[in-house]
Scaffold this active site. Sequence first.
Site, PDB file in Angstrom:
ATOM      1  N   CYS A  55     -29.272 -63.153  10.609  1.00  0.00           N
ATOM      2  CA  CYS A  55     -29.575 -61.868  11.239  1.00  0.00           C
ATOM      3  C   CYS A  55     -31.081 -61.651  11.376  1.00  0.00           C
ATOM      4  O   CYS A  55     -31.515 -60.510  11.532  1.00  0.00           O
ATOM      5  CB  CYS A  55     -28.961 -60.747  10.408  1.00  0.00           C
ATOM      6  SG  CYS A  55     -29.730 -60.617   8.786  1.00  0.00           S
ATOM      7  N   CYS A  77     -29.674 -57.293   8.266  1.00  0.00           N
ATOM      8  CA  CYS A  77     -28.528 -56.773   7.512  1.00  0.00           C
ATOM      9  C   CYS A  77     -28.971 -55.898   6.355  1.00  0.00           C
ATOM     10  O   CYS A  77     -28.168 -55.124   5.826  1.00  0.00           O
ATOM     11  CB  CYS A  77     -27.637 -57.898   7.018  1.00  0.00           C
ATOM     12  SG  CYS A  77     -28.426 -58.977   5.818  1.00  0.00           S
ATOM     13  N   LEU A 264     -35.794 -44.859  -5.219  1.00  0.00           N
ATOM     14  CA  LEU A 264     -36.860 -45.021  -4.242  1.00  0.00           C
ATOM     15  C   LEU A 264     -36.521 -46.268  -3.432  1.00  0.00           C
ATOM     16  O   LEU A 264     -36.270 -47.325  -4.014  1.00  0.00           O
ATOM     17  CB  LEU A 264     -38.200 -45.209  -4.946  1.00  0.00           C
ATOM     18  CG  LEU A 264     -38.621 -44.090  -5.894  1.00  0.00           C
ATOM     19  CD1 LEU A 264     -39.987 -44.395  -6.487  1.00  0.00           C
ATOM     20  CD2 LEU A 264     -38.661 -42.748  -5.175  1.00  0.00           C
ATOM     21  N   LEU A 271     -31.357 -52.566  -3.449  1.00  0.00           N
ATOM     22  CA  LEU A 271     -30.412 -51.478  -3.154  1.00  0.00           C
ATOM     23  C   LEU A 271     -29.456 -51.880  -2.030  1.00  0.00           C
ATOM     24  O   LEU A 271     -28.256 -51.575  -2.081  1.00  0.00           O
ATOM     25  CB  LEU A 271     -31.178 -50.228  -2.730  1.00  0.00           C
ATOM     26  CG  LEU A 271     -32.018 -49.534  -3.818  1.00  0.00           C
ATOM     27  CD1 LEU A 271     -32.831 -48.396  -3.221  1.00  0.00           C
ATOM     28  CD2 LEU A 271     -31.115 -48.994  -4.930  1.00  0.00           C
ATOM     29  N   ASP A 367     -37.938 -62.863 -10.963  1.00  0.00           N
ATOM     30  CA  ASP A 367     -38.923 -63.756 -11.574  1.00  0.00           C
ATOM     31  C   ASP A 367     -40.253 -63.148 -11.987  1.00  0.00           C
ATOM     32  O   ASP A 367     -40.975 -63.745 -12.783  1.00  0.00           O
ATOM     33  CB  ASP A 367     -39.256 -64.889 -10.599  1.00  0.00           C
ATOM     34  CG  ASP A 367     -38.054 -65.740 -10.294  1.00  0.00           C
ATOM     35  OD1 ASP A 367     -37.596 -66.435 -11.187  1.00  0.00           O
ATOM     36  OD2 ASP A 367     -37.559 -65.673  -9.149  1.00  0.00           O
ATOM     37  N   LEU A 411     -43.459 -45.700 -10.084  1.00  0.00           N
ATOM     38  CA  LEU A 411     -44.434 -46.767 -10.359  1.00  0.00           C
ATOM     39  C   LEU A 411     -45.429 -46.775  -9.205  1.00  0.00           C
ATOM     40  O   LEU A 411     -45.033 -46.945  -8.033  1.00  0.00           O
ATOM     41  CB  LEU A 411     -43.709 -48.117 -10.467  1.00  0.00           C
ATOM     42  CG  LEU A 411     -44.587 -49.349 -10.629  1.00  0.00           C
ATOM     43  CD1 LEU A 411     -45.438 -49.257 -11.905  1.00  0.00           C
ATOM     44  CD2 LEU A 411     -43.740 -50.615 -10.678  1.00  0.00           C
ATOM     45  N   GLU A1270     -15.666 -86.360  10.539  1.00  0.00           N
ATOM     46  CA  GLU A1270     -15.419 -86.286   9.101  1.00  0.00           C
ATOM     47  C   GLU A1270     -16.130 -87.336   8.242  1.00  0.00           C
ATOM     48  O   GLU A1270     -16.602 -87.022   7.145  1.00  0.00           O
ATOM     49  CB  GLU A1270     -13.908 -86.419   8.845  1.00  0.00           C
ATOM     50  CG  GLU A1270     -13.098 -85.294   9.443  1.00  0.00           C
ATOM     51  CD  GLU A1270     -11.648 -85.421   9.053  1.00  0.00           C
ATOM     52  OE1 GLU A1270     -11.145 -84.544   8.366  1.00  0.00           O
ATOM     53  OE2 GLU A1270     -11.029 -86.431   9.426  1.00  0.00           O
TER      54      GLU A1270
HETATM   55  C1  LIG Z   1     -31.521 -62.842  -0.673  1.00  0.00           C
HETATM   56  C2  LIG Z   1     -32.398 -62.393  -1.797  1.00  0.00           C
HETATM   57  C3  LIG Z   1     -32.972 -63.344  -2.603  1.00  0.00           C
HETATM   58  C4  LIG Z   1     -33.789 -62.947  -3.665  1.00  0.00           C
HETATM   59  N1  LIG Z   1     -34.331 -63.902  -4.463  1.00  0.00           N
HETATM   60  C5  LIG Z   1     -35.117 -63.536  -5.502  1.00  0.00           C
HETATM   61  C6  LIG Z   1     -35.704 -64.480  -6.356  1.00  0.00           C
HETATM   62  O1  LIG Z   1     -35.523 -65.675  -6.183  1.00  0.00           O
HETATM   63  N2  LIG Z   1     -36.474 -64.043  -7.384  1.00  0.00           N
HETATM   64  C7  LIG Z   1     -36.707 -62.712  -7.582  1.00  0.00           C
HETATM   65  O2  LIG Z   1     -37.438 -62.360  -8.476  1.00  0.00           O
HETATM   66  N3  LIG Z   1     -36.159 -61.790  -6.805  1.00  0.00           N
HETATM   67  C8  LIG Z   1     -35.376 -62.171  -5.767  1.00  0.00           C
HETATM   68  N4  LIG Z   1     -34.813 -61.221  -4.981  1.00  0.00           N
HETATM   69  C9  LIG Z   1     -34.979 -59.831  -5.356  1.00  0.00           C
HETATM   70  C10 LIG Z   1     -36.126 -59.170  -4.669  1.00  0.00           C
HETATM   71  O3  LIG Z   1     -37.340 -59.725  -5.040  1.00  0.00           O
HETATM   72  C11 LIG Z   1     -36.094 -57.743  -5.085  1.00  0.00           C
HETATM   73  O4  LIG Z   1     -34.905 -57.234  -4.588  1.00  0.00           O
HETATM   74  C12 LIG Z   1     -37.222 -56.954  -4.506  1.00  0.00           C
HETATM   75  O5  LIG Z   1     -38.425 -57.362  -5.016  1.00  0.00           O
HETATM   76  C13 LIG Z   1     -36.999 -55.489  -4.729  1.00  0.00           C
HETATM   77  O6  LIG Z   1     -37.932 -54.791  -3.953  1.00  0.00           O
HETATM   78  P1  LIG Z   1     -37.462 -53.765  -2.846  1.00  0.00           P
HETATM   79  O7  LIG Z   1     -38.684 -53.167  -2.300  1.00  0.00           O
HETATM   80  O8  LIG Z   1     -36.593 -54.408  -1.853  1.00  0.00           O
HETATM   81  O9  LIG Z   1     -36.637 -52.757  -3.725  1.00  0.00           O
HETATM   82  P2  LIG Z   1     -35.526 -51.725  -3.322  1.00  0.00           P
HETATM   83  O10 LIG Z   1     -34.234 -52.400  -3.130  1.00  0.00           O
HETATM   84  O11 LIG Z   1     -35.981 -50.894  -2.202  1.00  0.00           O
HETATM   85  O12 LIG Z   1     -35.497 -50.883  -4.671  1.00  0.00           O
HETATM   86  C14 LIG Z   1     -35.083 -51.493  -5.842  1.00  0.00           C
HETATM   87  C15 LIG Z   1     -35.186 -50.571  -7.049  1.00  0.00           C
HETATM   88  O13 LIG Z   1     -36.539 -50.385  -7.395  1.00  0.00           O
HETATM   89  C16 LIG Z   1     -36.826 -49.020  -7.559  1.00  0.00           C
HETATM   90  N5  LIG Z   1     -38.188 -48.800  -7.113  1.00  0.00           N
HETATM   91  C17 LIG Z   1     -38.765 -49.331  -6.017  1.00  0.00           C
HETATM   92  N6  LIG Z   1     -40.044 -48.926  -5.944  1.00  0.00           N
HETATM   93  C18 LIG Z   1     -40.268 -48.143  -6.993  1.00  0.00           C
HETATM   94  C19 LIG Z   1     -41.396 -47.426  -7.456  1.00  0.00           C
HETATM   95  N7  LIG Z   1     -42.545 -47.464  -6.805  1.00  0.00           N
HETATM   96  N8  LIG Z   1     -41.278 -46.711  -8.586  1.00  0.00           N
HETATM   97  C20 LIG Z   1     -40.105 -46.661  -9.260  1.00  0.00           C
HETATM   98  N9  LIG Z   1     -39.013 -47.301  -8.858  1.00  0.00           N
HETATM   99  C21 LIG Z   1     -39.099 -48.048  -7.735  1.00  0.00           C
HETATM  100  C22 LIG Z   1     -35.809 -48.305  -6.713  1.00  0.00           C
HETATM  101  O14 LIG Z   1     -35.564 -47.011  -7.187  1.00  0.00           O
HETATM  102  C23 LIG Z   1     -34.612 -49.208  -6.813  1.00  0.00           C
HETATM  103  O15 LIG Z   1     -33.842 -48.866  -7.917  1.00  0.00           O
HETATM  104  C24 LIG Z   1     -34.019 -61.580  -3.903  1.00  0.00           C
HETATM  105  C25 LIG Z   1     -33.431 -60.624  -3.081  1.00  0.00           C
HETATM  106  C26 LIG Z   1     -32.636 -61.022  -2.039  1.00  0.00           C
HETATM  107  C27 LIG Z   1     -32.002 -59.999  -1.159  1.00  0.00           C
HETATM  108  S1  FES Z   2     -29.089 -62.628   5.865  1.00  0.00           S
HETATM  109 FE1  FES Z   2     -27.028 -63.147   6.130  1.00  0.00          FE
HETATM  110  S2  FES Z   2     -26.398 -61.625   7.522  1.00  0.00           S
HETATM  111 FE2  FES Z   2     -28.345 -61.015   7.036  1.00  0.00          FE
END
Ligand SMILES: Cc1cc2nc3c(=O)[nH]c(=O)nc-3n(C[C@H](O)[C@H](O)[C@H](O)COP(=O)(O)OP(=O)(O)OC[C@H]3O[C@@H](n4cnc5c(N)ncnc54)[C@H](O)[C@@H]3O)c2cc1C
Ligand code: FES
Length: 1338
Positions: A55, A77, A264, A271, A367, A411, A1270
């Site tokens: 996607c 997605c 957040l 999320l 990590d 944070l 195959e």
């Molecule tokens: C396909 C995939 C692969 C991934 N692989 C890895 C990996 O290999 N290693 C790894 O470490 N991570 C991995 N992740 C996780 C990814 O790093 C974390 O999901 C990401 O860093 C979270 O950040 P976000 O901004 O998307 O958070 P969101 O999903 O937007 O929020 C996550 C949480 O953080 C809280 N939050 C966010 N900002 C704040 C703030 N400023 N203060 C207080 N609370 C806050 C929110 O309330 C929520 O509960 C992966 C994720 C996906 C989808």
């Molecule tokens: S990464 Fe698989 S559908 Fe979005």
Amino acid sequence: MASPAKSSELIFYINGKKVVEKNADPEEMLLGYLRRKVGLTGTKYGCGEGGCGACTIMVSRYDPVQDSVHHSAVTACLLPICSLYGAAVVTVEGVGSTKTKLHPVQERIAKAHGSQCGFCTPGMVMSMYTLLRNKPKPTMEEIRETLEGNLCRCTGYRPIVDGFKSFCDKQQCCQNKEEGGKCCMENGYFHDQEEDVSEELFGTEDFLPHDPTQDIIFPPELLLMGKKQDGGQLCFQGDRVKWISPALLKDLAHLKAQYPDAPLLVGNTTLGPKMNLNRAVYPVLLHTGRIPELRAISRSSNGLRVGAGCSLSALKDALQRGMEQLNPEKSRVYQALVQTLQCLAAKQIRNVATIGGNIMSADPKYDLSSVLAAAESTLHIVSTAGVREVCLNEEFFTGFGKTALRPDEILLAIDIPHSKPWEFVSAFRQAQRREFAFSILNAGMRVVFRDESPVVESLDLFYGGVGPTLVKARTTCKELTGRVWDEKLLAEGTQLLREEISLSPTAPGGRVEYRRTLVLSFFFKFYVQVLLELKQKGIAVSDPPPEYLSALEQYRNELPHGHHTFQMVPEVQPFTDPVGRPRMHQAAFQQATGEAQYYDDIPAVQGELFVSMVTSTRAHAKIMSIDASAALAMPGVVTFITAEHVPGQNRRLWFGNIEELFAEEEVICVGQIIGAIVAESRELAKRALRLVIVTYEDVLPVFFTIEEAIEHQSFFEPKRKLERGNVEEGFERSDHILEGELYMGGQEHFYMETQGVIAVPRGEAGEMELYVATQHAAYTQEVVGLTLGVESNKITCHVKRLGGGFGGKVMKIASLSAITATAAYRTGRAVRCVLERGDDMLITSGRHPFLGKYKVGYMNDGTILAADITYYSNGGCTLDESSFIMEKALLHMDNGYKIPHLRGRGFVCRTFLPSYTAFRGFGGPQGLTIIESVLHEVAAKCGLPAHQVREVNMYQGESSLTHHRQLFSPTDMLRCWSECLEKSDYEERLLAVQRFNSSNRWRKRGMSIVPLKFGIGFSKGFYNQGAALVNIYKDGSVLVSHGGTEMGQGINTKAIQIASRILKVPMSSIHVKETCTGNVPNAAPSAASFGTDAVGMAVKNACEKLMGRLEPIKKKNPEYTWKKLVVEAYCQKISLSATGFFMGPHTGVDWERSEGTAYYYFTFGACCSEVEIDCLTGDHKNIRTDIVMDVGRSLNPALDIGQVEGGFVQGLGLYTIEELQFSPDGALRTRGPSDYKIPALSDVPHILNTHLLTNAGNPHAIYSSKGIGEPPVFFGCTVFFAIKEAIAAARRERGLSESFSLSSPATAEKIHMACQETFTTAASSSEGGRCRPWAINV
Ligand SMILES: Cc1cc2nc3c(=O)[nH]c(=O)nc-3n(C[C@H](O)[C@H](O)[C@H](O)COP(=O)(O)OP(=O)(O)OC[C@H]3O[C@@H](n4cnc5c(N)ncnc54)[C@H](O)[C@@H]3O)c2cc1C
Ligand code: FES
Ligand code: FES
């Protein structure tokens, strides 16, 4: 605080067009919005959790700080539309089209044969396009990094890379005129005219030039909007969720105080999957993406202050810039973080995921926290009460998903300090797959020494993945403080860690022993790293033993490259005749532009409904009651259907075996369909599912594994046996007897397009049209007819194309279609069913796990005289195709070896798991692997090289009889074998491997080569038939219809090539529209590598009939053009439509007599792989693979090489990283790409050479070609056996027995545990024997 508007207008752009959404729904992700609201279906759904890249789109935003527009590849997605305020989205449709102009990215992936089924192609295009927007002349490394988040299940990636690397700056290529003088950027570097061999699969001369000025511009309106940020708050109110997006930090603080429970939302990568997959609902979401302070990065003399809302990509860039400016001593923390970020998720995720989100998610498998904690990072926290600082350490994390922050706190930023002169910081992680996978264990480690001494001032060891929160090895750190960094410290540290870091045997995530040993391995690596640095700094520490050095090297992920050779067509062949030439997939341009339509891309018809399946949560139970009243009470839910609503038969029949569509009285596996919710939309249907209450009464027995089935003697009939010679006599005459077993785990198809169908009732005479993703349209038609109680002539199945099938879309899709048709029948409305990835994995199941137990009699020189092999497959709860799959395993148990006394027995175990089904290879890979394991073991026992023992046992001569007495000629197999030995430089490289192993203590290499003999065609003879319909229209265009299914293998392209040869019209005038049961009835499934053989002959037959009819006119008027000829024929009332038929051979096996011609012919090959393993972690790297494949006279070398490489990489997944896990209750745990890892780009061998055997032929199939779909899957086993060789080398060095068991897949865990390094033994515990494990091997 600026008060939130009631509901704001959401303004953004899609492909240069302005979108104003007045009622934006915070729960709506861009993917669904594009596909269903805007009608842009080029962006595909593959998983809904950011894990596949199908996607991928580009998002551009104006950055006021840098006053520039920033382009990022993002997964749609996980992208809430509400987050797009002020952004410009470009989808594959906005990049280029066949109607206007292709973008060079689209053109090159297509022409380089990088698009097979095409389902991943738009995502690949968008990743590459975005890279070019940011960097018109990228480096190879940038291309690698860009594509790491895009999975492809068909191609094996190499052709995609070949297409894209043509954009590279030539100066930036590998500069590596390695063997044969080929640089990584060259395609077709030689034409050996004498041998008629070519390497040129596509021409680069006519590639469209890349002109960045032609790209879609960032909308000026958005630029203005971005410059004029007014500090106002945005608010979007949906049915269930409110989205508030403040622009000021103080507003956010107030909002957090007002809504303390509201998460957040920034990148939505934690999320989002919870909302998409677990259907979590957050009534209020506070979006922080517009707050500048949260995105700010500033540098000071002490380090970096990073806003919590900084994306991981921005963080990585800032750290890398820092590393360039600081001296290495000061940037150790940065180095450790960059190293972690390089393999954290993938580019699309890192572009949106934030550092704050990563920390605050408080998930130990993430990590960053372990490294940041080790670096003594400080967190700045803000609320209405002010700002405070806390140290990021283990105390900050109070539970899984919980931190010490108060609910009203935010944070704000993270201070990442510079490292000090006597401070060393390192990061470690090990995952199921090196790239794009959550870590199994991660660690951050830091040691500070007293000035200029080896005495530890302080030590911090943090581990993520050994408990629900981040863990610090406090005691170990304390005890080692004040000690000298030497071997004694290492030994004591290892012992202390072993005692301190405990993991319950039932710990979530399983792999308990492995994780415990990784704790020690990481510490050892850290110890060696630091020791070396101290040495370099001139500190008086003991010299690290030279063999320690191999503990340090990190595997680099590299782009694959290689040679691919094929025989050119004879010079006399007219240039206009495309047969035998590398021709692009017929629909590749459509696939690359997103125009290619898959079933779920078909626009909804008026009143269309959606159906979702209610599945069993118990493995074996009586259904006591089903209560759907709460679901039915939901507005928008139309009906709930169960067995009682089926108008015809609630069952699917397959060769007399019955499978219920809906479970009626009893469920026999978790995931069995019990009922189905029909609702106005897919979201509603999915929500309603959760309200259906099913009560059960558990029934005994219940078991899942092969071993348990053997205990219960639970087998399906028929049990099969094949025997030749006198096995007992053979044993008596043998020098030695060996007994052993090999277990091979199952495999998930993981076609990128999940299963589904649209059923459209026509309201007349019971007619129903189905647009369905099936490999066997005729069977779906039959099952739907029986279910509805309607004759087949009223049911029409249409299959345009599949986004991959691999055998998984033959059987189960018929049940899903019948259920969907039932819903359509009952409601009188069109009904769509699209399985989500997790449901697809659960319901449709995959390749059978196999257990092979063997007893072998062999001579001192490795000759095998007798073998008795018993195969057990786990068939699951119903027979499905399991008995035929077992037959194929038995029929392949000899592979290329003449074993005079050979007996095979096959038992299909009946267990309480979802029913296993067909998968590319159909039992062949399992049958072949067991015998290869036997050969491998015999060689080890004899102390002989495995290839030598294989050679001794191979079929020889002009003709031979297989163990089922089918006559065949092994000549081409032997040619493949010797060419493979030669082309892979086997002997020399084997010596190099030995040299490498003797000088590397912790790294070992292994090589393995195997031959292949693979039967083509159905052993159920009647299936060996093909049919086609060819219509010529008055304008000269030709429409070919056939019974096969296009699923990426290029069957349509080959059909067109054949028609073009006979009709002598260009390929461009010939079209294949779809597979339709109304055009070509009763077609066999596209399976058994037989599709092109059957369909090709049928097309040829139809075309020849037509040419026969045209011949008299042509003879009379040789000057007529094709068009004129056709018009004349029409005027003479000659039919321009012909059916073609191919009556294939009558294959079959007499199982009583153990004989029969099971196959039409055999496809041969040989494959050699070299790998390297890291004994300390179990990580491995696929170094090089050479394949020589006999495909007869290839109809299309580009497509055939694509099948060979794609099949091999799928096999590589089967044998190394694809591991399905079941709970002890029989519930599938691995239900998406985050748990189940198919090969990504970095898993492909760095060098992958594929050669099609020259001067080969085949009297049996169309134009002397051979089926190829195959066979190559099995070649993945070369990697498995090479790994086994490497492990054996490690064990040998330590004086351990070379005989050890290794089951497939050879995951990092199994490799590491089999090496039995010091740390493995140090960490192993006696606990756990009787505990309920987290996952079981089925
Ligand atoms: C396909 C995939 C692969 C991934 N692989 C890895 C990996 O290999 N290693 C790894 O470490 N991570 C991995 N992740 C996780 C990814 O790093 C974390 O999901 C990401 O860093 C979270 O950040 P976000 O901004 O998307 O958070 P969101 O999903 O937007 O929020 C996550 C949480 O953080 C809280 N939050 C966010 N900002 C704040 C703030 N400023 N203060 C207080 N609370 C806050 C929110 O309330 C929520 O509960 C992966 C994720 C996906 C989808
Ligand atoms: S990464 Fe698989 S559908 Fe979005
Ligand atoms: S072409 Fe990549 S998934 Fe099919």
